[in-house]
Design a protein around this motif. Structure first.
Motif, mmCIF file in Angstrom:
data_model
loop_
_atom_site.group_PDB
_atom_site.id
_atom_site.type_symbol
_atom_site.label_atom_id
_atom_site.label_comp_id
_atom_site.label_asym_id
_atom_site.label_seq_id
_atom_site.Cartn_x
_atom_site.Cartn_y
_atom_site.Cartn_z
ATOM 1 N N ASP A 70 39.405 32.193 44.751
ATOM 2 C CA ASP A 70 40.251 31.695 43.660
ATOM 3 C C ASP A 70 40.153 32.598 42.443
ATOM 4 N N LEU A 71 38.954 33.089 42.165
ATOM 5 C CA LEU A 71 38.753 33.986 41.031
ATOM 6 C C LEU A 71 39.530 35.283 41.210
ATOM 7 N N VAL A 72 39.436 35.867 42.389
ATOM 8 C CA VAL A 72 40.131 37.128 42.648
ATOM 9 C C VAL A 72 41.641 36.946 42.576
ATOM 10 N N VAL A 73 42.141 35.845 43.118
ATOM 11 C CA VAL A 73 43.583 35.585 43.085
ATOM 12 C C VAL A 73 44.054 35.386 41.645
ATOM 13 N N ALA A 74 43.308 34.611 40.861
ATOM 14 C CA ALA A 74 43.705 34.354 39.472
ATOM 15 C C ALA A 74 43.689 35.631 38.644
ATOM 16 N N VAL A 75 42.656 36.442 38.816
ATOM 17 C CA VAL A 75 42.578 37.697 38.063
ATOM 18 C C VAL A 75 43.672 38.659 38.526
ATOM 19 N N GLY A 76 43.965 38.682 39.812
ATOM 20 C CA GLY A 76 45.042 39.529 40.321
ATOM 21 C C GLY A 76 46.397 39.140 39.753
ATOM 22 N N ARG A 77 46.643 37.839 39.671
ATOM 23 C CA ARG A 77 47.902 37.368 39.074
ATOM 24 C C ARG A 77 47.991 37.748 37.604
ATOM 25 N N ALA A 78 46.882 37.572 36.891
ATOM 26 C CA ALA A 78 46.878 37.926 35.468
ATOM 27 C C ALA A 78 47.102 39.426 35.287
ATOM 28 N N GLU A 79 46.500 40.230 36.141
ATOM 29 C CA GLU A 79 46.687 41.685 36.050
ATOM 30 C C GLU A 79 48.137 42.066 36.317
ATOM 31 N N LEU A 80 48.739 41.465 37.328
ATOM 32 C CA LEU A 80 50.141 41.747 37.645
ATOM 33 C C LEU A 80 51.058 41.302 36.506
ATOM 34 N N THR A 81 50.756 40.155 35.911
ATOM 35 C CA THR A 81 51.547 39.672 34.787
ATOM 36 C C THR A 81 51.450 40.624 33.608
ATOM 37 N N LEU A 82 50.253 41.110 33.328
ATOM 38 C CA LEU A 82 50.067 42.058 32.232
ATOM 39 C C LEU A 82 50.809 43.361 32.504
ATOM 40 N N GLN A 83 50.723 43.866 33.722
ATOM 41 C CA GLN A 83 51.440 45.097 34.064
ATOM 42 C C GLN A 83 52.945 44.910 33.913
ATOM 43 N N THR A 84 53.455 43.752 34.316
ATOM 44 C CA THR A 84 54.886 43.473 34.171
ATOM 45 C C THR A 84 55.280 43.417 32.704
ATOM 46 N N ALA A 85 54.456 42.747 31.892
ATOM 47 C CA ALA A 85 54.752 42.652 30.460
ATOM 48 C C ALA A 85 54.750 44.030 29.802
ATOM 49 N N VAL A 86 53.820 44.875 30.182
ATOM 50 C CA VAL A 86 53.756 46.230 29.622
ATOM 51 C C VAL A 86 54.979 47.035 30.053
ATOM 52 N N ALA A 87 55.397 46.896 31.303
ATOM 53 C CA ALA A 87 56.568 47.617 31.787
ATOM 54 C C ALA A 87 57.830 47.164 31.044
ATOM 55 N N VAL A 88 57.969 45.862 30.839
ATOM 56 C CA VAL A 88 59.135 45.350 30.112
ATOM 57 C C VAL A 88 59.110 45.845 28.671
#
Length: 104
Positions: A70-88
């Protein structure tokens, strides 16, 4: 067990998905047109919620509660969200700079 995806199968799945009716941003809100600001606000709220979930999962992991998965999945989602926000953000800044370079 899922079947291996072939290029032809992927193209067929894409065509089927594009042909299927789906909720579009223009149809959100009972027939009203959603504005860009509302969509952006929703995206930011979702990003904040995702990062809070990752923080909560991290805290539980540090205390020895919860699962590592659960920890790895949550951190992975947060990382992907941050990368998307930076790209936008980068695209918005690039578009702004392009507009500013236009002659009047």
């Amino acid at each position: 067990m899922p079947l291996p995806l072939t290029p032809g199968g992927a193209a067929a799945a894409y065509r089927a998905n594009m042909a299927a009716p789906s909720a579009t941003p223009a149809a959100v809100g009972g027939g009203e047109t959603a504005s860009f600001g509302e969509a952006l606000s929703r995206a930011v709220q979702n990003a904040v919620a995702t990062s809070r979930e990752a923080e909560t999962a991290s805290a539980r992991g540090l205390m020895g509660e919860g699962s590592v998965t659960d920890l790895v999945v949550a951190v992975g989602r947060a990382e992907l969200t941050l990368q998307t926000a930076v790209a936008v953000r980068d695209r918005v800044v690039a578009a702004y700079q392009e507009v500013m370079r236009m002659p009047i």
